[in-house]
Motif scaffolding. Sequence first.
Motif, short mmCIF file in Angstrom:
data_model
loop_
_atom_site.label_atom_id
_atom_site.label_comp_id
_atom_site.label_asym_id
_atom_site.label_seq_id
_atom_site.Cartn_x
_atom_site.Cartn_y
_atom_site.Cartn_z
N VAL A 45 -36.98 -9.19 -37.11
CA VAL A 45 -36.64 -10.23 -36.14
C VAL A 45 -35.35 -9.82 -35.46
CG1 VAL A 45 -36.05 -12.64 -35.77
CG2 VAL A 45 -37.75 -12.03 -37.51
N ASN A 46 -35.33 -9.89 -34.12
CA ASN A 46 -34.15 -9.54 -33.35
C ASN A 46 -33.73 -10.74 -32.50
OD1 ASN A 46 -33.16 -8.52 -30.44
ND2 ASN A 46 -32.42 -7.09 -31.99
N ALA A 47 -32.44 -11.02 -32.48
CA ALA A 47 -31.93 -12.14 -31.70
C ALA A 47 -30.68 -11.71 -30.93
CB ALA A 47 -31.61 -13.32 -32.59
N SER A 48 -30.59 -12.10 -29.68
CA SER A 48 -29.40 -11.78 -28.88
C SER A 48 -28.22 -12.62 -29.33
CB SER A 48 -29.69 -12.03 -27.40
OG SER A 48 -29.92 -13.41 -27.16
N LEU A 49 -27.05 -12.00 -29.33
CA LEU A 49 -25.80 -12.71 -29.56
C LEU A 49 -25.05 -12.90 -28.25
CD1 LEU A 49 -24.67 -10.81 -32.79
CD2 LEU A 49 -26.00 -12.93 -32.61
N SER A 50 -25.29 -11.97 -27.32
CA SER A 50 -24.75 -12.02 -25.96
C SER A 50 -25.55 -11.02 -25.14
CB SER A 50 -23.26 -11.66 -25.95
OG SER A 50 -23.09 -10.28 -26.23
N LYS A 51 -25.15 -10.79 -23.90
CA LYS A 51 -25.86 -9.81 -23.07
C LYS A 51 -25.77 -8.41 -23.65
CE LYS A 51 -27.46 -12.27 -19.57
NZ LYS A 51 -28.91 -12.34 -19.28
N ARG A 52 -24.68 -8.13 -24.34
CA ARG A 52 -24.45 -6.77 -24.83
C ARG A 52 -24.56 -6.62 -26.34
NH1 ARG A 52 -22.77 -3.60 -20.64
NH2 ARG A 52 -21.90 -4.69 -18.83
N PHE A 53 -24.82 -7.70 -27.05
CA PHE A 53 -24.93 -7.59 -28.50
C PHE A 53 -26.15 -8.35 -29.00
CE2 PHE A 53 -20.47 -6.61 -27.88
CZ PHE A 53 -20.26 -5.57 -28.78
N SER A 54 -26.78 -7.79 -30.04
CA SER A 54 -27.89 -8.48 -30.71
C SER A 54 -27.84 -8.13 -32.19
CB SER A 54 -29.24 -8.09 -30.10
OG SER A 54 -29.54 -6.72 -30.38
N ALA A 55 -28.60 -8.87 -32.99
CA ALA A 55 -28.68 -8.63 -34.43
C ALA A 55 -30.14 -8.50 -34.83
CB ALA A 55 -28.01 -9.76 -35.20
N THR A 56 -30.39 -7.63 -35.80
CA THR A 56 -31.75 -7.40 -36.30
C THR A 56 -31.77 -7.51 -37.81
OG1 THR A 56 -32.17 -5.85 -34.47
CG2 THR A 56 -33.70 -5.81 -36.33
N VAL A 57 -32.76 -8.22 -38.34
CA VAL A 57 -33.02 -8.29 -39.78
C VAL A 57 -34.46 -7.83 -39.99
CG1 VAL A 57 -33.17 -9.76 -41.80
CG2 VAL A 57 -31.40 -10.18 -40.09
N GLY A 58 -34.66 -6.86 -40.89
CA GLY A 58 -36.00 -6.32 -41.07
C GLY A 58 -36.30 -5.97 -42.52
N TYR A 59 -37.60 -5.78 -42.78
CA TYR A 59 -38.06 -5.38 -44.11
C TYR A 59 -39.12 -4.30 -43.96
CZ TYR A 59 -40.56 -5.46 -48.55
OH TYR A 59 -41.16 -5.08 -49.72
N SER A 60 -39.03 -3.23 -44.79
CA SER A 60 -39.99 -2.13 -44.75
C SER A 60 -40.43 -1.76 -46.16
CB SER A 60 -39.38 -0.88 -44.09
OG SER A 60 -39.00 -1.14 -42.76
N THR A 61 -41.67 -1.33 -46.28
CA THR A 61 -42.17 -0.89 -47.58
C THR A 61 -43.22 0.19 -47.40
OG1 THR A 61 -43.13 -1.65 -49.69
CG2 THR A 61 -44.01 -2.64 -47.67
N PHE A 62 -43.33 1.05 -48.41
CA PHE A 62 -44.29 2.16 -48.34
C PHE A 62 -44.48 2.72 -49.75
CE2 PHE A 62 -46.64 5.59 -46.63
CZ PHE A 62 -46.27 6.76 -47.28
N GLN A 63 -45.71 3.06 -50.09
CA GLN A 63 -45.99 3.69 -51.37
C GLN A 63 -47.16 4.64 -51.22
OE1 GLN A 63 -46.04 1.16 -54.81
NE2 GLN A 63 -47.20 2.61 -56.05
N PHE A 64 -46.98 5.85 -51.76
CA PHE A 64 -48.04 6.85 -51.71
C PHE A 64 -48.16 7.51 -53.07
CE2 PHE A 64 -49.27 11.33 -51.21
CZ PHE A 64 -50.51 11.17 -50.62
N ASP A 65 -49.37 7.57 -53.59
CA ASP A 65 -49.66 8.23 -54.86
C ASP A 65 -50.56 9.43 -54.59
OD1 ASP A 65 -48.31 6.28 -56.46
OD2 ASP A 65 -50.00 4.95 -56.11
N GLY A 66 -50.26 10.55 -55.25
CA GLY A 66 -51.09 11.74 -55.07
C GLY A 66 -51.00 12.65 -56.27
#
Length: 222
Positions: A45-66
Amino acid sequence: MTKNKLAALALALPAALLAPAAIAAPFEDVSVGAGVSTLGYGVDVNASLSKRFSATVGYSTFQFDGDETTDEVRYDGELKSDNARVLLNWHPFAGGLQLSVGAVVGDIKAAVTGTPRAGGVYEFNGTEYSAEDVGSLQGRVELKDKVAPYAGIGYRSRGGSGLGFYAELGVVAAKTSVELVATGLAGDPQFAADLEAERRDLEDSVDLSLYPVLGAGLVYRF
């Protein structure tokens, strides 16, 4: 009008003209994103704080078995990434281009277990050990820091509403930890010393202190 008042007006006028272009209501521009990167499959999720600044909060996951089998050893491996990110973005031209700093919280790690065939040989610190003596060999590489700094550059669609995209290139700075464990010869001090020397060599050669982050995805702007 005195000279002092004229000087004050001359200084105040540019700031008054620039202020509306640089300041916008917080959270005026909000978007959600979904994509893939070297940190895994993610949402944010990204939200503007002003015209020149914004904040992002995110989550990522990945799993691979071989698994992989050679003439002497069978290897079973797992690569796993599970993390959250909090970023502050600067938009130097008040558009989509952004420079980001922040933190990655979570784990990035890889684990491999090697099971040698009968008659196989391992070499640790210049000393050979039979497969029967070593038993199963387990190795793990991961980032030591659960909270690691991030810096990057990217582009994210801003303004208006509807579908857009984002792309990023950055690095996570963290120290690498290597673990090496064998199930055999647990009470042999010479074997333990050779295995520890091998672990240190691996830790020096496997350098993830600057883990690259490359990603892209789609965003929806509200």
